[in-house]
Design an enzyme around this catalytic site. Structure first.
Site, PDB file in Angstrom:
ATOM      1  N   TYR A 138       4.105  19.581  -4.941  1.00  0.00           N
ATOM      2  CA  TYR A 138       2.671  19.976  -3.600  1.00  0.00           C
ATOM      3  C   TYR A 138       3.503  20.335  -2.416  1.00  0.00           C
ATOM      4  CZ  TYR A 138      -0.419  20.336  -7.632  1.00  0.00           C
ATOM      5  OH  TYR A 138      -1.579  20.556  -8.725  1.00  0.00           O
ATOM      6  N   LYS A 186       8.741  12.137 -16.570  1.00  0.00           N
ATOM      7  CA  LYS A 186       9.821  13.133 -17.327  1.00  0.00           C
ATOM      8  C   LYS A 186      11.639  12.469 -16.801  1.00  0.00           C
ATOM      9  CE  LYS A 186      10.855  16.136 -20.090  1.00  0.00           C
ATOM     10  NZ  LYS A 186      10.364  16.159 -21.498  1.00  0.00           N
ATOM     11  N   ASP A 218       5.839  15.001 -21.477  1.00  0.00           N
ATOM     12  CA  ASP A 218       5.082  15.413 -23.015  1.00  0.00           C
ATOM     13  C   ASP A 218       5.052  14.450 -24.737  1.00  0.00           C
ATOM     14  OD1 ASP A 218       7.776  14.264 -23.501  1.00  0.00           O
ATOM     15  OD2 ASP A 218       8.280  16.115 -24.435  1.00  0.00           O
ATOM     16  N   ASP A 242      -2.019  16.556 -12.056  1.00  0.00           N
ATOM     17  CA  ASP A 242      -2.960  17.663 -12.197  1.00  0.00           C
ATOM     18  C   ASP A 242      -3.365  17.821 -14.137  1.00  0.00           C
ATOM     19  OD1 ASP A 242      -4.097  19.818 -11.502  1.00  0.00           O
ATOM     20  OD2 ASP A 242      -2.662  21.023 -11.115  1.00  0.00           O
ATOM     21  N   ASP A 246      -7.166  17.235 -16.125  1.00  0.00           N
ATOM     22  CA  ASP A 246      -7.698  18.124 -16.921  1.00  0.00           C
ATOM     23  C   ASP A 246      -7.852  17.921 -18.193  1.00  0.00           C
ATOM     24  OD1 ASP A 246      -8.140  19.757 -14.527  1.00  0.00           O
ATOM     25  OD2 ASP A 246      -7.745  21.712 -15.414  1.00  0.00           O
TER      26      ASP A 246
END
Ligand code: IPM
Ligand code: MG
Length: 356
Positions: A138, A186, A218, A242, A246
């Site tokens: 970001y 990751k 994942d 992020d 959600d």
């Protein structure tokens, strides 16, 4: 002595839900002094910038910030894009106030369990996503177009220090809960993830009272659907957080009811933080007293807990919310047959009446 709270109501339903959160904070009897400032589209319209300098100054002089919501279709095409409320207000606010630790609890409210997309008790979760909020892709530099616009570049950067400080906040929060951290990365591909895992592993060894495990992003996205109860604290970097927050909030079935905190370092012995609902500005229902103020009210409870260490009043508010829902009092978004439909203001009043 009184505590100073910056109130940034923002756009859409922001002002309506924030007003109820302020009312609830006043009902606690704690000496708070509230001061309003503009943010988002309304600030862009009135001051020419979605985050005016005076708003930032007020936040810096306050003990905590209460935010409503920003943005709406009116400002979606503002040029340059860096002046859009989401990018031009939220992101600089996070970095200027050094709000590096984003706490996003996903806790199913019992009276609303049937709204979870997972069947039966599977939807009953109580976890926290700890999302790094001021680093990673970001904010990485360079971020640019090359080859006359045909190529785009974003950069992901993390320093050891950035990983350490969010991890330490995650340990602190884990200690108030089930003491289990799953650190998500990751590391099979990304160098930033390998550093992340290295630092979290080291801190885990120094803090043996908290159980630390690692999971690839994942797999975590899958495990959250397969068996969300396995999670207590999910610690992760900005963009993974992020996405996972959600996903986790959807499992509770009450996306619109969830609060959040964005924390910095302690200031004058208190943890400085910004508190806001995770929902957006819902411009379609703005100004109609139809919005659900519970996420804003629960954000105020998080403020009492994290910034003011007032666990008693935080619990009073959470209990009042649960009781109100149990009694079948509902705003339009969660209304069903057999329950009682109330306005935004009436929901706020109902909570205050039940704050015993
Ligand atoms: C969030 C939002 C923001 C983010 C957007 C609006 C910039 O999705 O707070 O989760 O990606 O951080
Ligand atoms: Mg998001």
């Amino acid at each position: 002595m009184s505590f100073k709270i910056a109130v940034l109501a923002g756009d859409g339903i922001g002002p309506e839900v924030t007003a109820e959160a302020v009312k609830v904070l006043q009902a606690t009897g704690v000496a708070f002094e509230f001061e309003n400032a503009l943010i988002g589209g309304i600030a862009y319209d009135q001051k020419g910038h979605p985050l005016p300098p005076e708003t930032l100054d007020l936040c810096k002089q306050s003990d905590a910030v209460l935010l409503g919501a920003v943005g709406g279709p009116k400002w979606d095409n503002v040029q340059p894009a860096s002046m859009r409320p989401e990018v031009g207000a939220l992101l600089p606010l996070r970095s200027e106030l050094n709000l590096y630790a984003n706490v996003r609890p996903a806790k199913t409210l019992k009276p609303l369990l049937q709204a979870s997309p997972l069947k039966g008790a599977a939807g009953m979760i109580d976890l926290v996503v700890m999302r790094e909020l001021t680093g990673g892709i970001y904010f990485g530099q360079p971020r640019e177009r090359r080859d006359g616009g045909k190529t785009a570049v974003d950069t992901c950067v993390y320093s050891r220090h950035e990983v350490e400080r969010i991890a330490l906040q995650a340990f602190a929060i884990a200690r108030t809960r089930r003491r289990e951290i799953v650190s998500v990365d990751k590391a099979n591909v990304l160098e930033t993830s390998r550093l992340w895992r290295e630092v979290v592993t080291e801190l885990g060894a120094k803090n043996p009272d908290v159980k630390v495990t690692h999971m690839l992003i994942d797999n975590c996205a899958m495990q959250l659907i397969r068996n969300p109860q396995q999670f207590d604290v999910i610690l992760t970097e900005n963009m993974f957080g992020d996405i996972l927050s959600d996903e986790a909030s959807m499992i509770t079935g009450s996306l619109g009811l969830l609060p959040s905190a964005s924390l910095s370092d302690p200031k004058d012995g208190r943890l400085f933080g910004l508190y806001e609902p995770i929902h957006g500005s819902a411009p379609d229902i703005a100004g109609q007293q139809r919005a659900n103020p519970l996420a804003a009210i629960l954000s105020a409870a998080m403020m009492l807990q994290y910034t003011f260490s007032d666990l008693g009043n935080a619990q009073r508010i959470e209990d009042a919310v649960e009781k109100t829902l149990q009694e079948g009092i509902r705003t339009a978004d969660i209304f069903e047959k057999g329950t009682k439909l109330v306005s935004t203001k009436e929901m706020g009043d109902a909570i205050i009446q039940r704050m015993t």
